[in-house]
Scaffold this motif. Structure first.
Motif, mmCIF file in Angstrom:
data_model
loop_
_atom_site.group_PDB
_atom_site.id
_atom_site.type_symbol
_atom_site.label_atom_id
_atom_site.label_comp_id
_atom_site.label_asym_id
_atom_site.label_seq_id
_atom_site.Cartn_x
_atom_site.Cartn_y
_atom_site.Cartn_z
ATOM 1 N N ASP A 55 -28.261 1.352 13.341
ATOM 2 C CA ASP A 55 -29.114 -0.768 13.431
ATOM 3 C C ASP A 55 -28.454 -1.504 12.749
ATOM 4 O O ASP A 55 -27.541 -2.371 11.498
ATOM 5 C CB ASP A 55 -29.954 -0.702 11.938
ATOM 6 C CG ASP A 55 -31.016 -1.487 11.714
ATOM 7 O OD1 ASP A 55 -30.526 -3.085 12.162
ATOM 8 O OD2 ASP A 55 -32.328 -1.608 11.125
ATOM 9 N N ALA A 56 -28.352 -2.647 14.347
ATOM 10 C CA ALA A 56 -26.979 -3.335 14.114
ATOM 11 C C ALA A 56 -27.488 -4.515 12.970
ATOM 12 O O ALA A 56 -26.273 -5.457 12.457
ATOM 13 C CB ALA A 56 -26.883 -3.784 15.424
ATOM 14 N N ALA A 57 -28.724 -4.748 13.115
ATOM 15 C CA ALA A 57 -28.899 -6.085 11.823
ATOM 16 C C ALA A 57 -28.507 -5.837 10.091
ATOM 17 O O ALA A 57 -28.256 -6.306 9.976
ATOM 18 C CB ALA A 57 -30.239 -5.983 11.745
ATOM 19 N N LEU A 101 -18.958 1.391 17.221
ATOM 20 C CA LEU A 101 -19.762 -0.125 16.756
ATOM 21 C C LEU A 101 -18.875 -1.586 16.641
ATOM 22 O O LEU A 101 -17.792 -1.275 15.085
ATOM 23 C CB LEU A 101 -21.093 0.062 15.759
ATOM 24 C CG LEU A 101 -21.766 1.455 15.925
ATOM 25 C CD1 LEU A 101 -22.769 0.873 17.653
ATOM 26 C CD2 LEU A 101 -21.615 2.542 15.961
ATOM 27 N N VAL A 102 -19.079 -2.662 17.402
ATOM 28 C CA VAL A 102 -17.727 -3.465 17.414
ATOM 29 C C VAL A 102 -18.437 -4.379 16.983
ATOM 30 O O VAL A 102 -19.747 -4.691 17.481
ATOM 31 C CB VAL A 102 -16.562 -3.441 18.531
ATOM 32 C CG1 VAL A 102 -16.460 -2.326 18.547
ATOM 33 C CG2 VAL A 102 -17.976 -3.781 19.790
ATOM 34 N N ASP A 103 -17.842 -5.968 15.845
ATOM 35 C CA ASP A 103 -18.519 -7.243 15.922
ATOM 36 C C ASP A 103 -17.333 -7.919 17.429
ATOM 37 O O ASP A 103 -17.180 -7.746 18.055
ATOM 38 C CB ASP A 103 -18.352 -7.686 14.495
ATOM 39 C CG ASP A 103 -17.016 -8.018 14.558
ATOM 40 O OD1 ASP A 103 -16.238 -7.483 14.871
ATOM 41 O OD2 ASP A 103 -16.384 -7.625 13.002
ATOM 42 N N GLU A 104 -17.981 -9.253 17.322
ATOM 43 C CA GLU A 104 -18.031 -10.622 18.314
ATOM 44 C C GLU A 104 -16.527 -10.276 17.959
ATOM 45 O O GLU A 104 -15.711 -11.516 18.798
ATOM 46 C CB GLU A 104 -18.300 -11.095 17.967
ATOM 47 C CG GLU A 104 -19.841 -10.724 19.112
ATOM 48 C CD GLU A 104 -21.056 -11.856 19.613
ATOM 49 O OE1 GLU A 104 -20.653 -13.379 19.680
ATOM 50 O OE2 GLU A 104 -21.683 -11.251 20.335
ATOM 51 N N ALA A 105 -16.323 -9.661 16.522
ATOM 52 C CA ALA A 105 -13.990 -10.700 16.915
ATOM 53 C C ALA A 105 -13.901 -8.857 17.677
ATOM 54 O O ALA A 105 -12.728 -8.985 17.293
ATOM 55 C CB ALA A 105 -13.788 -10.860 15.313
ATOM 56 N N GLY A 132 -25.402 -9.305 17.258
ATOM 57 C CA GLY A 132 -23.910 -9.486 16.718
ATOM 58 C C GLY A 132 -23.210 -8.275 16.710
ATOM 59 O O GLY A 132 -21.197 -8.379 16.727
ATOM 60 N N VAL A 133 -23.999 -6.888 16.856
ATOM 61 C CA VAL A 133 -22.941 -5.892 16.648
ATOM 62 C C VAL A 133 -23.221 -4.848 17.671
ATOM 63 O O VAL A 133 -24.560 -4.870 18.144
ATOM 64 C CB VAL A 133 -23.254 -5.092 15.208
ATOM 65 C CG1 VAL A 133 -22.608 -3.878 15.531
ATOM 66 C CG2 VAL A 133 -22.861 -5.920 13.871
ATOM 67 N N HIS A 134 -22.409 -4.665 18.159
ATOM 68 C CA HIS A 134 -22.663 -3.603 19.793
ATOM 69 C C HIS A 134 -21.834 -2.146 20.243
ATOM 70 O O HIS A 134 -21.357 -2.041 18.809
ATOM 71 C CB HIS A 134 -22.025 -4.592 20.902
ATOM 72 C CG HIS A 134 -22.199 -6.258 20.854
ATOM 73 N ND1 HIS A 134 -23.376 -7.140 20.526
ATOM 74 C CD2 HIS A 134 -21.623 -7.029 20.468
ATOM 75 C CE1 HIS A 134 -23.439 -8.139 20.073
ATOM 76 N NE2 HIS A 134 -22.465 -8.394 19.897
ATOM 77 N N SER A 170 -33.229 -8.360 22.476
ATOM 78 C CA SER A 170 -33.878 -8.452 21.456
ATOM 79 C C SER A 170 -33.611 -7.541 20.565
ATOM 80 O O SER A 170 -33.899 -7.410 19.480
ATOM 81 C CB SER A 170 -34.600 -8.755 21.775
ATOM 82 O OG SER A 170 -35.577 -10.313 22.627
ATOM 83 N N ARG A 171 -33.164 -6.186 21.449
ATOM 84 C CA ARG A 171 -33.060 -4.936 20.958
ATOM 85 C C ARG A 171 -31.896 -4.927 19.387
ATOM 86 O O ARG A 171 -30.370 -6.274 19.701
ATOM 87 C CB ARG A 171 -32.789 -4.592 21.973
ATOM 88 C CG ARG A 171 -33.811 -3.732 22.656
ATOM 89 C CD ARG A 171 -33.524 -3.374 23.572
ATOM 90 N NE ARG A 171 -32.373 -3.547 25.120
ATOM 91 C CZ ARG A 171 -31.812 -2.922 25.556
ATOM 92 N NH1 ARG A 171 -32.655 -1.899 26.257
ATOM 93 N NH2 ARG A 171 -31.038 -3.085 26.400
ATOM 94 N N THR A 172 -31.755 -4.223 18.726
ATOM 95 C CA THR A 172 -31.266 -4.291 17.495
ATOM 96 C C THR A 172 -30.810 -2.599 17.018
ATOM 97 O O THR A 172 -29.712 -2.926 16.157
ATOM 98 C CB THR A 172 -31.847 -5.493 16.083
ATOM 99 O OG1 THR A 172 -32.841 -4.115 15.943
ATOM 100 C CG2 THR A 172 -31.716 -6.733 16.533
ATOM 101 N N ARG A 173 -31.431 -1.931 17.489
ATOM 102 C CA ARG A 173 -30.289 -0.286 17.340
ATOM 103 C C ARG A 173 -30.304 0.525 18.220
ATOM 104 O O ARG A 173 -30.772 0.009 19.625
ATOM 105 C CB ARG A 173 -31.717 0.107 16.475
ATOM 106 C CG ARG A 173 -32.177 -0.592 15.262
ATOM 107 C CD ARG A 173 -34.204 -0.120 14.690
ATOM 108 N NE ARG A 173 -34.800 0.231 15.847
ATOM 109 C CZ ARG A 173 -36.236 0.759 14.813
ATOM 110 N NH1 ARG A 173 -36.162 1.125 14.236
ATOM 111 N NH2 ARG A 173 -37.317 -0.236 15.915
ATOM 112 N N PHE A 174 -29.449 1.315 18.129
ATOM 113 C CA PHE A 174 -28.439 2.073 19.342
ATOM 114 C C PHE A 174 -28.802 3.186 18.531
ATOM 115 O O PHE A 174 -28.670 3.793 17.643
ATOM 116 C CB PHE A 174 -27.262 2.117 19.820
ATOM 117 C CG PHE A 174 -26.852 0.540 19.543
ATOM 118 C CD1 PHE A 174 -26.773 0.073 20.978
ATOM 119 C CD2 PHE A 174 -26.236 0.080 18.794
ATOM 120 C CE1 PHE A 174 -26.351 -1.421 21.260
ATOM 121 C CE2 PHE A 174 -25.709 -1.543 18.822
ATOM 122 C CZ PHE A 174 -26.111 -2.132 20.230
#
Length: 534
Positions: free
Chosen positions: A460-462, A404-408, A383-385, A436-440
């Motif tokens: 780490d988006a998680a 890094l942005v959230d869905e809002a 949920g963070v992109h 499935s990925r969670t890191r950039f």
């Protein structure tokens, strides 16, 4: 006058970084040191891998090297740079939970690659011997690129692939290309030409999740018998399928050029088809954004000009039905699927737009920018992109930024001079979602000399935390030259990459630096100082 050609060149910059992760392989010259007699080799644990590029940036040659966390000073050369290296696939495995539709604890198993038309593999788990001595070869000369993979997570050595092959003209990516099936085993690589029509995708057993066959234009070919069992999907009275737009463990969204349909695969050889609204799904050319547990998301550009209409559809997986989520004019060039939103990068005649559409429907939100600004979003499963923006494209001094942005659409972090390098492979794979990925991983302070003296960082988006991994080479190593770099990571915390000077558009082998890092540890970036070639 809009600077479309300049924009296109600038947009190729991230593509080059992606190509280093997904494209050809080979191995590596450069950077100091030597075998040093009889080196010892790691006895256990996973290697990381890096693709080392040399030559013109529009026609790069690649080298493949490994690095191990127990020997961060040592580069293990697997393949020297070669103009005929063409593709690579990382095969990873872990604990398969068929009921939960996922694989956890993924670890690299083998790197399968194509060089000089030969399909080869190198184990990614150390055993005390030289990794280069463990390379398996199919001893072929015609393989071009991987097209379909059927990885068996419960028995990795039984994984299969379909590759394209050079035809009678001896060239890849031409009209007479063929297909071949590649089969892994513990001691060899099987390679056999596929005659007749080419397969469109792989099938999985909906209960065990193991690969079980190929899907063709009119039938399934199931491997449970020898010869394979053929199951009719469409008879001669209906048009043959031309592409698989998306495939899950139990279904496939397929196209026949006239309309879309959903195939559902049951136990044994049962298959059912649901035709979708021809008025909404006609025309062919549908492209996948992604899928989640409920729906597929696809788009289509109806033309090739910036005034062409485009359409975004949501197609439910159960009781399949198509719904238009958004439409407009322009060319959709990039797309990505979040938890509750869809992102599209759309090039228009007078502006470029980042379109954000709720999966549930409603009016899309649009960030409208000049044609000299490029904006894209790479989503994660958390949920963070990662939003990437280039402004003043075509000018003498374009600027870059990663957010890094959230869905809002709330900005959680901003990095000036941000340049995406890699989305590390996920440690857990879900079969019910496409992401499935969670890191950039990205560079910070990318600027006048490209990656020179840039900072390597992971987000780490998680956990919504950033970690500085270290600094890339720059003035001390390469003077005032431009610096070209790449980095690859996952599914474990180990990552690897390389940096080299670029002179007059040519990436140089001399002085190239291989490095590794731990995605979970600050300031963990380490450079190799010795090379092992056996």
């Amino acid at each position: 006058m809009k600077l479309r050609p300049a924009f296109a060149r600038a947009a190729l910059l991230p593509v080059l970084a992606v190509l280093l992760a997904l494209s050809a392989c080979g191995g590596g010259g450069g950077g100091g040191g030597s075998d040093g007699g009889s080196p010892t080799h790691p006895a256990s644990g996973a290697y990381g891998w890096a693709l080392k590029a040399i030559g013109p940036t529009d026609a790069l040659s690649y080298g493949l090297s490994l690095v191990h966390p127990d020997r961060p000073d040592t580069e293990y050369v697997i393949e020297a740079p070669s103009e005929v290296s063409s593709d690579v696939k990382l095969v990873s495995g872990g604990t398969l939970d068929a009921a939960a539709r996922r694989v956890t604890g993924l670890q690299p198993h083998a790197l399968v690659y194509i060089v000089g038309g030969d399909v080869r593999s190198v184990p990614m788990q150390a055993d005390g011997s030289a990794p280069g001595s463990r390379v398996l070869r199919a001893d072929t000369t015609s393989a071009c690129r991987f097209l379909i993979d059927a990885i068996d997570y419960a028995a990795l050595q039984d994984s299969r692939f379909v590759v394209s092959t050079a035809g009678a003209d001896g060239q890849c990516a031409t009209a007479d290309d063929g297909r071949a099936e590649v089969r892994l085993s513990a001691s060899s690589i099987g390679y056999s030409a596929m005659t007749g029509e080419p397969p469109l995708d792989a099938l999985r057993d909906p209960q065990t999740l193991a690969p079980r066959g190929w899907l063709y234009g009119r039938h399934l070919s199931l491997w449970s018998t020898n010869p394979p069992t053929l199951v009719t999907v469409r008879d001669a009275t209906a048009p043959a399928l031309t592409s698989v737009v998306a495939a899950t463990y139990q279904s496939a969204l397929v196209d026949d050029g006239a309309r879309l349909a959903v195939l559902d695969f049951g136990p044994g050889s049962t298959v059912s088809e649901s035709l979708l609204d021809a008025g909404l799904t006609s025309g062919g050319g549908w492209q996948l954004v992604g899928f989640d547990a409920d729906s597929f998301y696809v788009y289509r550009n109806a033309g090739t000009t910036f005034a062409s209409p485009w359409t975004l559809l949501r197609i439910t997986r159960a009781s399949p039905a198509a719904l238009v989520l958004a439409s407009g004019t322009g060319l959709v060039t990039l797309s990505s699927l979040g938890l509750d939103v869809v992102y599209l990068t759309v090039f228009g005649e007078s502006d470029n737009r980042l379109v954000r559409v709720a999966k549930a429907g409603g009016a899309p939100a649009e960030a409208i920018t000049p044609t000299t600004t490029f904006t894209s979003v790479q989503t994660s499963a958390a949920g963070v992109h990662q939003l990437w923006r280039i402004t003043d494209v075509g000018s003498a001094a374009p600027t870059y930024a990663v957010e890094l942005v959230d869905e809002a659409n709330t900005t959680l972090a901003t990095r000036a001079g941000g340049f995406p390098l890699n989305v590390p492979e996920a440690g857990t794979k879900s079969f019910n979602t496409s992401e499935s990925r969670t890191r950039f991983t990205y560079a910070v302070n990318y600027g006048e000399r490209a990656f020179g003296d840039a900072r390597l960082e992971v987000y780490d988006a998680a956990t919504r935390t950033a970690t500085v991994l270290g600094q890339l080479p720059g003035s001390a190593e390469f003077g005032n030259d431009f610096v070209f770099a790449s980095a690859l990571g996952g599914p474990t915390d180990l990552g690897a990459g390389f940096a080299a000077r670029s002179v007059n558009g040519n990436v140089q082998a001399t002085g190239a630096r291989l490095f590794s890092y731990d995605l979970s540890t600050a300031n963990s970036l380490r450079f190799t100082s010795r090379i092992v070639t056996r």
